[in-house]
Scaffold this motif. Sequence first.
Motif, PDB file in Angstrom:
ATOM      1  N   ARG A  88       0.844  -1.202   0.000  1.00 11.85           N
ATOM      2  CA  ARG A  88       0.000   0.000   0.000  1.00 11.85           C
ATOM      3  C   ARG A  88       0.877   1.249   0.000  1.00 11.85           C
ATOM      4  N   PRO A  89       0.360   2.348  -0.557  1.00 12.54           N
ATOM      5  CA  PRO A  89       1.137   3.590  -0.569  1.00 12.54           C
ATOM      6  C   PRO A  89       1.647   4.023   0.813  1.00 12.54           C
ATOM      7  N   PRO A  90       0.835   3.940   1.896  1.00  9.78           N
ATOM      8  CA  PRO A  90       1.370   4.362   3.201  1.00  9.78           C
ATOM      9  C   PRO A  90       2.576   3.528   3.657  1.00  9.78           C
ATOM     10  N   VAL A  91       2.585   2.246   3.289  1.00  9.47           N
ATOM     11  CA  VAL A  91       3.723   1.388   3.648  1.00  9.47           C
ATOM     12  C   VAL A  91       4.954   1.834   2.866  1.00  9.47           C
ATOM     13  N   ALA A  92       4.788   2.090   1.572  1.00  6.79           N
ATOM     14  CA  ALA A  92       5.912   2.555   0.753  1.00  6.79           C
ATOM     15  C   ALA A  92       6.433   3.894   1.265  1.00  6.79           C
ATOM     16  N   ILE A  93       5.524   4.794   1.618  1.00  4.63           N
ATOM     17  CA  ILE A  93       5.923   6.104   2.139  1.00  4.63           C
ATOM     18  C   ILE A  93       6.706   5.944   3.438  1.00  4.63           C
ATOM     19  N   THR A  94       6.226   5.075   4.327  1.00  8.24           N
ATOM     20  CA  THR A  94       6.916   4.833   5.596  1.00  8.24           C
ATOM     21  C   THR A  94       8.322   4.297   5.363  1.00  8.24           C
ATOM     22  N   LEU A  95       8.456   3.349   4.446  1.00  4.72           N
ATOM     23  CA  LEU A  95       9.788   2.796   4.151  1.00  4.72           C
ATOM     24  C   LEU A  95      10.737   3.890   3.682  1.00  4.72           C
ATOM     25  N   VAL A  96      10.243   4.754   2.806  1.00  6.33           N
ATOM     26  CA  VAL A  96      11.078   5.847   2.294  1.00  6.33           C
ATOM     27  C   VAL A  96      11.419   6.824   3.417  1.00  6.33           C
ATOM     28  N   GLU A  97      10.422   7.198   4.219  1.00  7.32           N
ATOM     29  CA  GLU A  97      10.661   8.151   5.308  1.00  7.32           C
ATOM     30  C   GLU A  97      11.650   7.611   6.342  1.00  7.32           C
ATOM     31  N   LEU A  98      11.618   6.280   6.574  1.00  5.42           N
ATOM     32  CA  LEU A  98      12.550   5.673   7.525  1.00  5.42           C
ATOM     33  C   LEU A  98      13.921   5.399   6.894  1.00  5.42           C
ATOM     34  N   GLY A  99      14.018   5.639   5.583  1.00  7.41           N
ATOM     35  CA  GLY A  99      15.279   5.386   4.887  1.00  7.41           C
ATOM     36  C   GLY A  99      15.562   3.904   4.713  1.00  7.41           C
ATOM     37  N   LEU A 100      14.506   3.096   4.696  1.00 11.07           N
ATOM     38  CA  LEU A 100      14.670   1.646   4.572  1.00 11.07           C
ATOM     39  C   LEU A 100      14.503   1.214   3.127  1.00 11.07           C
ATOM     40  N   GLN A 101      15.363   0.311   2.712  1.00 11.56           N
ATOM     41  CA  GLN A 101      15.254  -0.259   1.379  1.00 11.56           C
ATOM     42  C   GLN A 101      15.085  -1.760   1.522  1.00 11.56           C
ATOM     43  N   LEU A 102      14.176  -2.316   0.764  1.00 12.00           N
ATOM     44  CA  LEU A 102      13.998  -3.768   0.764  1.00 12.00           C
ATOM     45  C   LEU A 102      14.952  -4.348  -0.280  1.00 12.00           C
ATOM     46  N   THR A 103      16.243  -4.246   0.011  1.00 14.43           N
ATOM     47  CA  THR A 103      17.279  -4.671  -0.922  1.00 14.43           C
ATOM     48  C   THR A 103      17.106  -6.143  -1.277  1.00 14.43           C
ATOM     49  N   GLY A 104      17.059  -6.415  -2.581  1.00 16.16           N
ATOM     50  CA  GLY A 104      16.934  -7.788  -3.052  1.00 16.16           C
ATOM     51  C   GLY A 104      15.523  -8.336  -3.034  1.00 16.16           C
ATOM     52  N   VAL A 105      14.555  -7.535  -2.618  1.00 18.70           N
ATOM     53  CA  VAL A 105      13.168  -7.994  -2.549  1.00 18.70           C
ATOM     54  C   VAL A 105      12.447  -7.553  -3.819  1.00 18.70           C
ATOM     55  N   GLU A 106      11.912  -8.531  -4.557  1.00 16.37           N
ATOM     56  CA  GLU A 106      11.118  -8.208  -5.736  1.00 16.37           C
ATOM     57  C   GLU A 106       9.715  -7.836  -5.284  1.00 16.37           C
ATOM     58  N   THR A 107       9.099  -6.922  -5.999  1.00 13.63           N
ATOM     59  CA  THR A 107       7.731  -6.518  -5.646  1.00 13.63           C
ATOM     60  C   THR A 107       6.819  -6.635  -6.868  1.00 13.63           C
ATOM     61  N   ALA A 108       5.532  -6.743  -6.587  1.00 14.54           N
ATOM     62  CA  ALA A 108       4.508  -6.753  -7.628  1.00 14.54           C
ATOM     63  C   ALA A 108       3.349  -5.917  -7.115  1.00 14.54           C
ATOM     64  N   LEU A 109       2.609  -5.334  -8.037  1.00 15.41           N
ATOM     65  CA  LEU A 109       1.496  -4.468  -7.666  1.00 15.41           C
ATOM     66  C   LEU A 109       0.435  -5.218  -6.860  1.00 15.41           C
ATOM     67  N   ASN A 110       0.144  -6.458  -7.260  1.00 21.37           N
ATOM     68  CA  ASN A 110      -0.851  -7.257  -6.548  1.00 21.37           C
ATOM     69  C   ASN A 110      -0.478  -8.737  -6.619  1.00 21.37           C
ATOM     70  N   ALA A 111      -1.239  -9.570  -5.921  1.00 22.54           N
ATOM     71  CA  ALA A 111      -0.932 -11.002  -5.845  1.00 22.54           C
ATOM     72  C   ALA A 111      -1.004 -11.665  -7.217  1.00 22.54           C
ATOM     73  N   GLU A 112      -1.965 -11.272  -8.045  1.00 24.30           N
ATOM     74  CA  GLU A 112      -2.093 -11.872  -9.369  1.00 24.30           C
ATOM     75  C   GLU A 112      -0.844 -11.613 -10.219  1.00 24.30           C
ATOM     76  N   GLN A 113      -0.340 -10.371 -10.185  1.00 26.28           N
ATOM     77  CA  GLN A 113       0.880 -10.059 -10.935  1.00 26.28           C
ATOM     78  C   GLN A 113       2.083 -10.795 -10.346  1.00 26.28           C
ATOM     79  N   GLY A 114       2.117 -10.925  -9.021  1.00 27.30           N
ATOM     80  CA  GLY A 114       3.197 -11.666  -8.382  1.00 27.30           C
ATOM     81  C   GLY A 114       3.210 -13.122  -8.783  1.00 27.30           C
ATOM     82  N   MET A 115       2.041 -13.738  -8.813  1.00 25.78           N
ATOM     83  CA  MET A 115       1.949 -15.146  -9.224  1.00 25.78           C
ATOM     84  C   MET A 115       2.336 -15.301 -10.693  1.00 25.78           C
TER      85      MET A 115
END
Length: 137
Positions: A88-115
């Motif tokens: 969700r956008p608030p989670v992404a915003i929080t990660l950026v604000e905390l300076g956290l990067q999910l290094t090496g973690v692939e992401t997808a917009l939703n579960a269907e795209q991930g599958m």
Amino acid sequence: MTDRQSMDIPILRLGDVLVTGLINELDDKTATVFADELTERIATERARGVLIDISRLEIIDSFVARTLTELSTMARLLGARVIVAGMRPPVAITLVELGLQLTGVETALNAEQGMAALGWHHAPRPPEGGTRREALG
């Protein structure tokens, strides 16, 4: 292995892919138990892919973010690809604000795209009044 009774996050197997999801307000202990259980399942079931749906996660802290990163690294070492879907956008915003990067973690917009990225595709729906066999051709 950590006490399995405290594990309340289901992990489903679809072929050689494990599918799971994180809930809101994931505490440190639950995150650790989840990571241990998922890592063990990747190894014992020889999963080639893991989809973690976080669409229900409304907040994230540095511990959970680090756990996802470490989990992705451990999975890669065990030969599995991890995709985190539904951020969700608030989670992404929080990660950026905390300076956290999910290094090496692939992401997808939703579960269907991930599958789909893991090689899964849903079967086409049969035409109105038709059968599934007709839809598959």
